[in-house]
Design an enzyme around this catalytic site. Structure first.
Site, short mmCIF file in Angstrom:
data_model
loop_
_atom_site.label_atom_id
_atom_site.label_comp_id
_atom_site.label_asym_id
_atom_site.label_seq_id
_atom_site.Cartn_x
_atom_site.Cartn_y
_atom_site.Cartn_z
N SER A 3 -5.71 -28.14 -54.58
CA SER A 3 -7.13 -28.04 -54.92
C SER A 3 -7.69 -29.43 -55.20
CB SER A 3 -7.32 -27.16 -56.15
OG SER A 3 -6.90 -27.87 -57.29
N LYS A 4 -8.96 -29.45 -55.51
CA LYS A 4 -9.64 -30.72 -55.81
C LYS A 4 -8.90 -31.50 -56.89
CE LYS A 4 -14.02 -30.78 -53.86
NZ LYS A 4 -14.53 -29.45 -53.53
#
Ligand code: GLU
Length: 481
Positions: free
Chosen positions: A249-250
């Site tokens: 994810s980010k």
């Protein structure tokens, strides 16, 4: 049958590594079978879609070498087709208008929650009479279009990665919304519906996408049946996980292809790494693949069900392999944008042949292209910074005298050749009666500020060509005295 596959990104963000990996698998499958790879931009979400994301996606796919055969098609330009299909389902009684308000749906959800049930629409408007419909319209309620899903249906498909998959109709949340309310008759068609209309229209034979779409597949199969179309094969590819085993994810720093590009990965290295993210080649010892060579071997029987862990070390290793075999002129082209981004100026003799000589010097020690910034910094600045070891070296006994002797020798050498440089070192060793090691280390410290680094003679020649060697030597002598 000609294999036809597609990648269908939504332009609501930059090209994501997960989408790019799905694109790689689609591309490999298409090429393996001599089929077609189609690009479709799913921009029906008008609020979140942005043209700059579309540009980023197209540039990213091109950069990776994932050339497409048809498209890009834009869903926003195909609304009439979708609306026509919604209308047909309405006319055939397979879909209907639902006037349930959001407050009513909320009350329904609360009640289901209180009973410990999963939220689902209770199909309450499935069999409205024309009078009831008219009454809702008269009230000014807007409607959505729902597609009927029978609870007792069992939906089964043979997934190319996951084998036999089966879903119960009752687990799909009740009759599904295929078009949202809008002022026009058939409303704004939604994702699960338009994907099927497009995949039918584009004669897609294999739908290859991330495993987060599995529940959509069950719904979409019912839509294929309703529209009387042949159901394609489905292949749900494993998620990309971080090293801790959670979905990448980010928070893991980078997720988009343009980020990887900025970090100095080569297109070839990154694409090679992506082919191995979830696929294992028949010869498991083989790790270096171009898209073309991977396409020869690729098949879903060797794609894993389990999530694929993102391994930075492996990506770095593959990337360095590509950098190390890139020809100097091409590598110079690749490095120039990174030097420019770092503010380096190509003046004072830093012309193309000099740049290529510099690239030859550093190329074998690069893992990422961006490493070329730090590793060539000393060639782009007038003054060097001394590391602790560098300063200590200059303070060694005999160091200053060695450097002075080199400066004197250089006076008769406007343009230094490799042989001349070697001669100067030999001469100084003899004259000063010191070990060669002292000369080499002192020279390196004076020229580069450090005691480690790339080949000393080549570094010296490069600095000599841009007139920086004498000034650095003199400066080091002043610093010691
Ligand atoms: N637009 C979807 C996405 O970006 C892909 C849909 C599909 O492949 O069917 O996740």
């Amino acid at each position: 049958m000609t294999v036809r596959v597609r990648i269908a990104p939504s332009p609501t963000g930059n090209l994501h590594i997960g989408t790019a990996r799905t694109a790689v698998f689609n591309w490999l499958f298409a090429r393996h079978h001599g089929g077609k790879f189609i690009l479709r931009i799913e921009d029906t979400d008008l609020e979140r879609s942005r043209p700059e994301y579309t540009d980023n996606i197209l540039e990213g796919l091109r950069w990776l070498g994932l050339n497409w055969d048809e498209g890009p098609f834009f869903q926003s330009q195909r609304l009439d087709l979708y609306k026509g299909e919604v209308q047909k389902l309405l006319e055939r009684g397979l879909a209907y208008r639902c006037y349930t308000t959001s407050e009513e749906l909320e009350t329904l959800r609360e009640a289901q929650k209180a009973r410990g049930e999963a939220p689902r629409y209770d199909n309450r408007h499935r069999n409205l009479t024309p009078e009831q419909r008219a009454a809702f319209e008269a009230e000014g309620r807007s409607s959505v279009i729902r597609f009927k899903i029978e609870d007792e249906r069992e939906i089964v498909w043979n997934d190319l990665v996951r084998g036999k998959m089966s879903w119960r109709g009752s687990d799909l949340g009740g009759d599904m919304v295929i078009a949202r309310a809008s002022d026009e008759g058939s409303g704004q068609p939604l994702y699960n519906f338009v994907v099927v209309v497009d995949d039918i229209d584009m004669q897609i034979t294999h739908v290859i996408r991330g495993e987060d779409h599995i529940a959509n597949t069950a719904k979409q199969i019912l839509l294929y049946e309703a529209m009387g179309a042949k159901i394609p094969e489905f292949s749900h590819t494993p998620l990309i996980l971080n090293m801790e085993g959670r979905k990448l994810s980010k928070r893991d720093g980078v997720t988009s292809i343009s980020d990887f590009q900025k970090m100095g990965f080569t297109a070839e290295g990154l694409v090679n790494y992506m082919t191995l993210l979830g696929w294992s080649p028949p010869d498991s010892t083989q790790e270096i693949f171009t898209l073309e060579s991977a396409a020869k071997e690729f098949g879903f029987e060797r794609v894993n069900k389990a999530g694929a862990k993102f391994d930075w070390d492996k990506l770095d290793w593959l990337n360095s392999q590509y950098i190390h075999k890139t020809p100097v002129d091409k590598l110079t082209d690749l490095l120039i944008p990174y030097w420019q981004a770092a503010g380096y100026k190509f003046d004072g003799g830093r012309e193309r042949p000099w740049l290529e000589q510099l690239v030859t010097l550093i190329s074998q020690s690069l893992t990422r292209l961006v490493d070329g910034v730090a590793q060539s910094q000393l060639f782009f600045t007038d003054t060097v910074e001394f590391s602790d070891e560098g300063s200590t070296q200059l303070k060694q006994e005999g160091s200053a005298a060695v450097l002075e002797a080199i400066v004197t020798a250089l006076e008769n050498q406007p343009q230094l050749s490799e042989a001349a440089a070697q001669d100067i070192i030999k001469q100084v060793v003899k004259e000063q009666k010191v070990k060669k090691g002292l000369v080499m280390r002192s020279l390196r410290a004076a020229l580069t500020g450090d005691v480690h680094g790339p080949d000393l003679i080549q570094s010296w020649l490069l600095l000599n060509q841009i007139g920086l060697d004498k000034s650095r030597l003199s400066k080091a002598i002043t610093a010691v005295n």
